[in-house]
Scaffold this motif. Structure first.
Motif, short mmCIF file in Angstrom:
data_model
loop_
_atom_site.label_atom_id
_atom_site.label_comp_id
_atom_site.label_asym_id
_atom_site.label_seq_id
_atom_site.Cartn_x
_atom_site.Cartn_y
_atom_site.Cartn_z
N TRP A 256 1.85 3.77 2.16
CA TRP A 256 1.49 4.33 3.68
C TRP A 256 1.75 5.21 4.35
O TRP A 256 2.66 5.62 3.86
N ALA B 67 -3.40 3.03 5.04
CA ALA B 67 -3.10 2.01 3.81
C ALA B 67 -3.84 2.46 2.58
O ALA B 67 -5.71 2.58 2.61
N LEU C 168 -4.57 -0.04 -1.66
CA LEU C 168 -4.42 -1.18 -0.70
C LEU C 168 -4.85 -2.51 -2.06
O LEU C 168 -5.22 -2.73 -2.00
N ALA D 260 0.81 -1.14 -0.08
CA ALA D 260 0.00 0.32 -0.12
C ALA D 260 1.28 1.50 -0.09
O ALA D 260 1.66 1.48 0.22
#
Length: 358
Positions: free
Chosen positions: A81, A90, A93, A79
Motif C-alpha cells: 500500500w 495497492a 494486490l 497489498a
C-alpha cells in the motif's frame, strides 16, 4: 499478519510501499475511461472506521475479478500500500472473500469505534434528559425512542467528516458538549433549545446517510436524493412535534411560556438555518442567537474532524507541514502542543525559526 481497519491503513500507508492487509466491504463500483480510452473501475470499500476508493486498471487481475463481486462482498485485501493526495494505491494486490467467523468479526466492527460510539450515545441521552422545557423534553424523548436505532447507524456525511456508520452520533455528541459549554459562557442562550437543535439539526440524515441493519455500505434513498437532509429534518421534527402535542401531557402546555408555537418555530428554524448560507444549502439564514451559535458549532466540529483525519492521512511535505486535503483551504501545520506537553528536546537541538524574518 495483522489485519488493519481502514482508518489504521490510512494512517500507516505513505509514500513508500508497505505490505499490509485490510478487511473491507465492497460498496459499489463505477466504470471510467482513461484519457487514452482504456476502461478502468473505481471500487468503493468501507468498514466501521471509514472508506476508500481503489482503481482497478484494465490490465490488472482485479479488473476481471471485480465483475464477479456483488456489492456487499467482504474482502481481505493484502497489498503493497501507498498513499498520496489522490488516495490509496495497492500494488501486488491479493484478495480473498471473508466468510464464517471472520465475516462475523468484521460486521461487529472494531472495539475502539464501538466503545467511542457507545459513549457518544450516552452523552446524547444524558444531555437530552437534562432539558427542562417540557415540550422539548417530550419531543427529544419521543425521537430517541422512535428513531434511536436508526440514528445510531447513520453517518454525519457521505464524505469529509464523520463519514462512517455511527458517525452521526459522534458528531451530535461532540456538538452537544460544545453547546453546553458555550451556553455557560453566554447564559442568554436558550440551552434547552440549543441541545434540541443539535439533536435535530441533522436528523434528515437518517435517510440521506443511512446504513442497513448489517454492513458498512452507506445507502441511497429517493428521499435523501430528492429532498436532502434539511427539508427531511424539518418535516420529521414537525411530525413528531404534532404527535407529542396530542399526548395527554400536552394539555398543560397551553399556559407554558414561551408559547408552544414559538418553541416549535424556533426549533424548526435551527434545522433550516444550520448551514449558515444560501450557497451552502440553507433555505434561510440564521436569525436568532441560537441559530448563529449552532451553525458555528456544527462547522467547527466538522472542520476539526477533517483536520484530525488530514494529520493522520496526509503526506508530510516538510517538518510539521501536511499536504492540503479537500475541502480544507490550505496545507496544514502541526498544532502547537500545550505548555508542558511538548516532547523532550533532542541532545542536538534544532534551531528555532528566526525571529528576524521581517
Amino acid at each position: 499478519m495483522e489485519f488493519l481497519t481502514v482508518a489504521a491503513l490510512k494512517q500507516q500507508a505513505g509514500e513508500q510501499p508497505q505490505r499490509l492487509a485490510v478487511d473491507a466491504e465492497l460498496q459499489g463500483r463505477s466504470e471510467r475511461q482513461t484519457k487514452t480510452g482504456k476502461p478502468y473501475l473505481v471500487l468503493s470499500f468501507a468498514d466501521a472506521t471509514g472508506g476508500f476508493n481503489l482503481n482497478a486498471w484494465s490490465d490488472a487481475p482485479l479488473f476481471d475479478a471485480a465483475s464477479r463481486f456483488t456489492d456487499g462482498t467482504v474482502l481481505r485485501l493484502d497489498a503493497d500500500w501507498t498513499q498520496n493526495q489522490f488516495g490509496l494505491n495497492a500494488g501486488n494486490l491479493a484478495w480473498e472473500r471473508l466468510d464464517g467467523d471472520a465475516l462475523e468479526t468484521f460486521y461487529a466492527g472494531d472495539p475502539e469505534t464501538a466503545e467511542r460510539q457507545r459513549k457518544a450515545w450516552k452523552t446524547i441521552t444524558d444531555f437530552c434528559s437534562s432539558i427542562k422545557d417540557p415540550r422539548l423534553a417530550a419531543l427529544t424523548d419521543h425521537f430517541l425512542k422512535e428513531y434511536g436505532t436508526r440514528f445510531r447507524r447513520a453517518a454525519a456525511a457521505r464524505k469529509n467528516h464523520h463519514a462512517r456508520r455511527g458517525g452521526l452520533s459522534e458528531h451530535v455528541a461532540q456538538m452537544m458538549r460544545a453547546a453546553d459549554a458555550i451556553c455557560g459562557v453566554y447564559p442568554d442562550l436558550n440551552r434547552d433549545l440549543m441541545l434540541s437543535g443539535v439533536l435535530f439539526h441533522d436528523c434528515g440524515k437518517l435517510w440521506e446517510n443511512q446504513y442497513a441493519e448489517k454492513g458498512f455500505a452507506q445507502g441511497h434513498s429517493i428521499y435523501g436524493e430528492m429532498l436532502g437532509h434539511i427539508p427531511l429534518g424539518i418535516e420529521l421534527a414537525n411530525k413528531l412535534w404534532h404527535e407529542v402535542a396530542e399526548s395527554p401531557a400536552a394539555k398543560g402546555w397551553l399556559t407554558e411560556e414561551p408559547p408552544s408555537e414559538h418553541v416549535r418555530i424556533h426549533l424548526l428554524h435551527l434545522i433550516a438555518a444550520h448551514h449558515g448560507l444560501y450557497e451552502f444549502g440553507s433555505p434561510t439564514l440564521p436569525r436568532t442567537p441560537e441559530a448563529v451559535a449552532l451553525h458555528h458549532i456544527d462547522n467547527v466540529d466538522a472542520k476539526l474532524e477533517m483536520m484530525k483525519d488530514a494529520y493522520q492521512e496526509s503526506a508530510e511535505l516538510g517538518d510539521g507541514i501536511y499536504e492540503k486535503r479537500f475541502p480544507l483551504p490550505a496545507n496544514l501545520v502541526a498544532p502547537l502542543p500545550p505548555y508542558g506537553d511538548a516532547p523532550q528536546a533532542p541532545e542536538k537541538e534544532t534551531p528555532a525559526p528566526s525571529s528576524e524574518l521581517f
